[in-house]
Design a protein around this motif. Structure first.
Motif, PDB file in Angstrom:
ATOM      1  N   LEU A 450       5.591  -8.981  32.352  1.00  0.00           N
ATOM      2  CA  LEU A 450       4.324  -8.329  32.651  1.00  0.00           C
ATOM      3  C   LEU A 450       3.153  -9.106  32.060  1.00  0.00           C
ATOM      4  O   LEU A 450       2.072  -9.184  32.663  1.00  0.00           O
ATOM      5  N   ASN A 451       3.350  -9.701  30.900  1.00  0.00           N
ATOM      6  CA  ASN A 451       2.254 -10.422  30.238  1.00  0.00           C
ATOM      7  C   ASN A 451       1.717 -11.558  31.101  1.00  0.00           C
ATOM      8  O   ASN A 451       0.521 -11.885  31.060  1.00  0.00           O
ATOM      9  N   GLU A 452       2.572 -12.178  31.925  1.00  0.00           N
ATOM     10  CA  GLU A 452       2.114 -13.262  32.796  1.00  0.00           C
ATOM     11  C   GLU A 452       1.141 -12.742  33.854  1.00  0.00           C
ATOM     12  O   GLU A 452       0.164 -13.403  34.202  1.00  0.00           O
ATOM     13  N   GLU A 487      -0.106  -6.897  23.246  1.00  0.00           N
ATOM     14  CA  GLU A 487      -1.218  -7.647  22.654  1.00  0.00           C
ATOM     15  C   GLU A 487      -2.292  -7.943  23.701  1.00  0.00           C
ATOM     16  O   GLU A 487      -3.490  -7.748  23.443  1.00  0.00           O
ATOM     17  N   LEU A 488      -1.863  -8.368  24.881  1.00  0.00           N
ATOM     18  CA  LEU A 488      -2.822  -8.659  25.952  1.00  0.00           C
ATOM     19  C   LEU A 488      -3.534  -7.398  26.412  1.00  0.00           C
ATOM     20  O   LEU A 488      -4.752  -7.380  26.621  1.00  0.00           O
ATOM     21  N   ALA A 489      -2.761  -6.320  26.577  1.00  0.00           N
ATOM     22  CA  ALA A 489      -3.347  -5.068  27.063  1.00  0.00           C
ATOM     23  C   ALA A 489      -4.389  -4.539  26.094  1.00  0.00           C
ATOM     24  O   ALA A 489      -5.422  -3.987  26.506  1.00  0.00           O
ATOM     25  N   ASN A 490      -4.148  -4.679  24.800  1.00  0.00           N
ATOM     26  CA  ASN A 490      -5.138  -4.252  23.797  1.00  0.00           C
ATOM     27  C   ASN A 490      -6.430  -5.038  23.937  1.00  0.00           C
ATOM     28  O   ASN A 490      -7.528  -4.480  23.859  1.00  0.00           O
ATOM     29  N   ASN A 491      -6.295  -6.346  24.126  1.00  0.00           N
ATOM     30  CA  ASN A 491      -7.489  -7.180  24.307  1.00  0.00           C
ATOM     31  C   ASN A 491      -8.258  -6.774  25.555  1.00  0.00           C
ATOM     32  O   ASN A 491      -9.489  -6.687  25.559  1.00  0.00           O
ATOM     33  N   MET A 524       1.097   2.433  27.422  1.00  0.00           N
ATOM     34  CA  MET A 524      -0.130   3.164  27.751  1.00  0.00           C
ATOM     35  C   MET A 524      -0.587   4.037  26.587  1.00  0.00           C
ATOM     36  O   MET A 524      -1.787   4.180  26.330  1.00  0.00           O
ATOM     37  N   ASP A 525       0.362   4.621  25.845  1.00  0.00           N
ATOM     38  CA  ASP A 525      -0.006   5.432  24.684  1.00  0.00           C
ATOM     39  C   ASP A 525      -0.685   4.574  23.613  1.00  0.00           C
ATOM     40  O   ASP A 525      -1.654   4.996  22.963  1.00  0.00           O
ATOM     41  N   GLU A 526      -0.180   3.368  23.418  1.00  0.00           N
ATOM     42  CA  GLU A 526      -0.722   2.481  22.396  1.00  0.00           C
ATOM     43  C   GLU A 526      -2.165   2.089  22.686  1.00  0.00           C
ATOM     44  O   GLU A 526      -2.980   1.959  21.779  1.00  0.00           O
ATOM     45  N   ILE A 527      -2.501   1.878  23.961  1.00  0.00           N
ATOM     46  CA  ILE A 527      -3.833   1.365  24.299  1.00  0.00           C
ATOM     47  C   ILE A 527      -4.756   2.443  24.870  1.00  0.00           C
ATOM     48  O   ILE A 527      -5.914   2.162  25.188  1.00  0.00           O
TER      49      ILE A 527
END
Length: 818
Positions: A450-452, A487-491, A524-527
């Motif tokens: 997913l990160n890609e 990490e990417l989703a947080n950014n 989704m909960d984290e971000i």
């Protein structure tokens, strides 16, 4: 969880008398335990009579799958290598049961052949150019094959020679002395550079000629300012002369019949006679002016030009409604005295309009990125279709009709599918995105990175403003890439992007952590994103945040001009119009539910909106008539090719421009070997008679004074149908030359693969073996378990009762001996 079914559920009704009898015996007898056991035994026997069973799923495969090879050997295939089907058949039949089906002649019923041979227990291989011209549509046939369980493969034959086909596109019914545009359409089988000369004749008089060079598959040459000065039938004839190789000259000549009619009568109210609008109307139509709507017989349409709502009485509006109920049409043109400037809001005249005269909501400023999981697991566990289906469902969301949307796919790597963000205000863009999504296939590797995909999405949105949304659609197997994705989703979330995760339930691995929580839900909960967990077959309903309204601006800060955008290019009005330029003003309106926005400004404001009012048609042109010097809004709309928008709009509301008197014949041009359908409407009393080239035509009454017939002219050229012309051209088989470029996408969409001949001989059988794996649910009877349970209870009760009797006998015997 395995569910149990019954072959004979009606047998369960016997339980009622068993229970009733048992209750009666319990009341009468002291041996209650015995009676209860007998009731249980009887119930178990009744259930056994109902024949319970379960469906045991197992995967079956066939090392020698049954293959049907459909070989297209019709006339259009003469351009291709002729031994492709033979070679492939010999290769396949030596290894697996293979049936060869040959399609011959001058028509290709490819769809019919697929539907005929798709049985569900076989697979189909097509060797064809893909040009289907008879019977069922190919997509309909492929969908049918997929539904019954037959996979369809496509082997592209090698093109060996080129061929050109010529056509003329344009209206058959034209208005006498009006300028018309026709298009010369030349198609070649190959994509090589080829030159040719063309000559266009009108009633045997040369009106256009020239030379063209073409390297694309299709080339359109517009021919403008074509006039017909006499009423009745006319003929256009096109001849092309290729300078390079051309396999068959039969499709180098094309005929088109034209029928010229008098100018249709229209009535215009409020028309400024010196305006560009008036110039266009007087040039094309028989225009009468006035605001009296009491006598509208014979008029085909009404044009209301910048008329204030106070000018319409209740009686006027009722007459306009009656006019529309008769199947006729009205065009309402804007200006400084109409719509929002003319008190249309909640007025009687607004009832028939496709718009409400209040400002449309701000509808721009949204950017959406779809991040789609196409890893191998989505195919293996059956979620790929739901991932793509949900993406298309979001693409068609009305809340996104003026948004910008991009598509990214990910497996082990991220893939830019849409080439960045694409404006959804254009129907052609929507079609492009839909086609791009539908043709996505799983990646060759099993990773779900997913990160890609998020990396590309972050890059796309980093310089965008407004509402920013990322929607991930996946089977949720993101365990391996979870940390990098988090990490990417947080950014990304920190940059003000709304994130959504649509998680489709499946048996795919790596969906849940050691506590049973879905990784997608944790992400989704984290971000602080939004999580949807849906089942296969369901479609997510995302409620997007409302956009902020456009800031209020005063006259000094408003835009000086507004570029025009064709929102729906498939409509009759906009289909042949290529709008260019800007307008400087408009009436700010909102489309009603059910209305069709055809043209808008770049800021999303409606300029041309249509709808059907009962049987009638209404078009709202919410800019002015082009008159007024520097104050005019829409001068560019009436210039050059743009002016076709006005004539197309009026023609659309007119519908049928033919006079409703006497006998009116309508029939399309045809193709050699294909029947032509004729319709005759009798507006006056009399016996209907039609003759084709002097021979009587058999008519059938199909409606109120409407007759139909089917004819098959036996020669190529122009035929006379009681004064009405019908052109018959070369057979359809020679029109579409070369490979159908749409077929590969359709084959992939419905689960098949594409091969060259060499690839097919090496790989196709192995793929067919893999696709022969099917989930079979076998019926396993459970009757024996109920019978055994009844037997155990019965024997247990008998044994216990017998043991009790033995103990009592021994006790009695000991008492006697003592």
């Amino acid at each position: 969880m395995v569910s149990m079914n019954l072959e004979n559920p009606e047998m369960l009704w016997l339980i009622i008398p068993v229970i009733a009898g048992g209750i009666y015996l319990l009341k009468k007898s002291t041996k209650k335990i015995l009676i209860v056991s007998r009731i249980i035994v009887a119930i178990l026997l009744v259930v056994a009579l109902a024949s319970p069973y379960i469906l045991d799923p197992r995967v079956t495969s066939d090392e020698n799958p049954d293959i049907v090879l459909i070989s297209d050997e019709t006339s259009s295939m003469e351009l291709f290598a002729g031994d492709t089907s033979t070679n492939l058949y010999e290769s396949l039949t030596a290894k697996t049961p293979t049936t060869l089906v040959q399609l011959t002649g001058e028509e290709t019923a490819l769809g019919d052949a697929i539907m005929q041979y798709a049985r569900g227990d076989n697979q189909i291989v097509l060797v064809t150019d893909g040009n289907n011209n008879q019977g069922a549509e190919i997509e309909e046939a492929l969908e049918f094959a997929e539904d019954v369980g037959t996979t369809v493969y496509y082997v592209e034959p090698e093109l060996e020679s080129n061929d050109l086909s010529a056509q003329i596109e344009g209206d058959k019914t034209v208005i006498v002395n009006n300028e018309n545009q026709f298009n010369i359409l030349v198609t070649q089988a190959d994509s090589e550079t080829i030159g040719y000369g063309y000559e266009l004749y009108s009633d045997d008089e040369l009106i256009r000629s020239g030379n063209a060079v073409q390297s694309e598959r299709q080339k359109t040459i517009p021919v403008t300012q074509v006039k017909f000065s006499e009423l009745g039938k006319h003929t256009l004839k096109l001849v092309i002369t290729p300078s390079g190789h051309d396999s068959d000259p039969i499709n180098n000549v094309f005929y088109k019949s034209v029928y010229a009619i008098p100018k249709p009568k229209i009535q215009a109210a409020g028309l400024e006679t010196d305006s560009p609008l008036a110039y266009s109307l007087y040039k094309l139509y028989d225009v009468s002016t006035g605001d009296d709507f009491s006598d509208l017989d014979g008029t085909k349409a009404i044009v209301l030009d910048n008329v204030h709502s106070n000018a319409f009485s209740e009686t006027d509006v009722e007459k306009l409604k009656e006019y529309l109920s008769d199947g006729r049409g009205i065009v309402v043109v804007g200006g400084e005295r109409s719509y929002n400037f003319g008190n249309y809001l909640d007025s009687d005249i607004e009832q028939i309009l496709p718009v409400i005269s209040e400002p449309t909501d701000w509808s721009g400023g949204r950017n959406v990125v779809l991040v789609l999981d196409v890893s191998q697991s989505t195919s293996a566990h059956g979620t790929l279709g739901d991932i793509l289906g949900n993406a298309i469902n979001i693409l068609e969301n009305e809340d996104l009709r003026d948004a910008y949307l991009g598509v990214i796919a990910f497996g082990s790597e991220g893939m830019d599918v849409s080439n960045g963000l694409v404006y959804l205000g254009s129907s052609s863009n929507v079609e492009f995105l839909r086609s791009s999504i539908e043709t996505l296939t799983p990646t060759a590797t099993s990773e779900t990175s997913l990160n890609e995909g998020l990396l590309i999405a972050e890059e796309w949105l980093q310089n965008e403003v407004g509402e920013l949304d990322i929607i991930i659609i996946s089977d949720g197997g993101i365990e391996q890439s979870y940390d990098e994705s988090l990490e990417l989703a947080n950014n990304i979330q920190g940059d003000g992007v709304n994130m959504y995760y649509v998680h489709i339930r499946s048996s795919a691995p790596s969906q849940n952590d050691e506590y049973g929580t879905a990784y997608a839900e944790r992400l989704m909960d984290e971000i602080g994103g939004t999580y949807f967990h849906i089942s296969m077959g369901e479609r997510v309903n995302i409620i997007f945040d409302e956009l902020q309204e456009a800031p209020e601006t005063d006259n000094e800060t408003q835009l000086s001009s507004y570029p025009l955008i064709e929102l729906n290019t498939k409509h009759f009005i906009t289909g042949s119009v290529k709008l260019e330029g800007n307008i400087t003003g408009f009436n700010d309106v909102t489309p009603k539910a059910g209305a069709d926005r055809l043209v808008i400004t770049s800021t999303g404001k409606p300029v041309l909106t249509t709808w059907r009012y009962g049987l009638g048609r209404v078009a709202a042109l919410t800019t002015d008539n082009g008159e007024g010097g520097e104050a005019r809004w829409a001068a560019r709309l009436y210039e050059g090719n743009n002016s076709m928008l006005i004539s197309s709009t009026v023609n659309w509301v007119i519908g049928n421009p033919r006079e409703e008197s006497g006998a009116v014949v309508e029939a399309p041009d045809g193709w050699f070997g294909t029947p032509v359908e004729i319709e005759l409407t009798m507006y006056d009393e009399g016996i209907p008679v039609l003759k084709l080239d002097g021979e009587n035509v058999a008519l059938s009454l199909t409606g109120d004074n409407v007759y139909e017939a089917v004819v098959g002219p036996g020669t190529i050229g122009i035929h006379d149908l009681s004064g009405y012309p019908i052109a018959v051209n070369y057979a359809l088989e020679y029109r579409d030359v070369g490979l159908n470029e749409d077929l590969p996408a359709l084959i992939k969409k419905y689960g098949g693969n594409i091969y060259t001949e060499n690839e097919a001989r090496a790989l196709l059988l192995e793929d067919a073996r893999e696709n022969s794996q099917k989930l079979v649910r076998e019926t396993v009877s459970q009757k024996i378990y109920f019978l055994l349970a009844a037997l155990v209870i019965f024997l247990g009760e008998v044994i216990l009762r017998r043991m009790k009797e033995i103990r009592e006998m021994k006790k009695l015997q000991s008492q006697i001996e003592g």
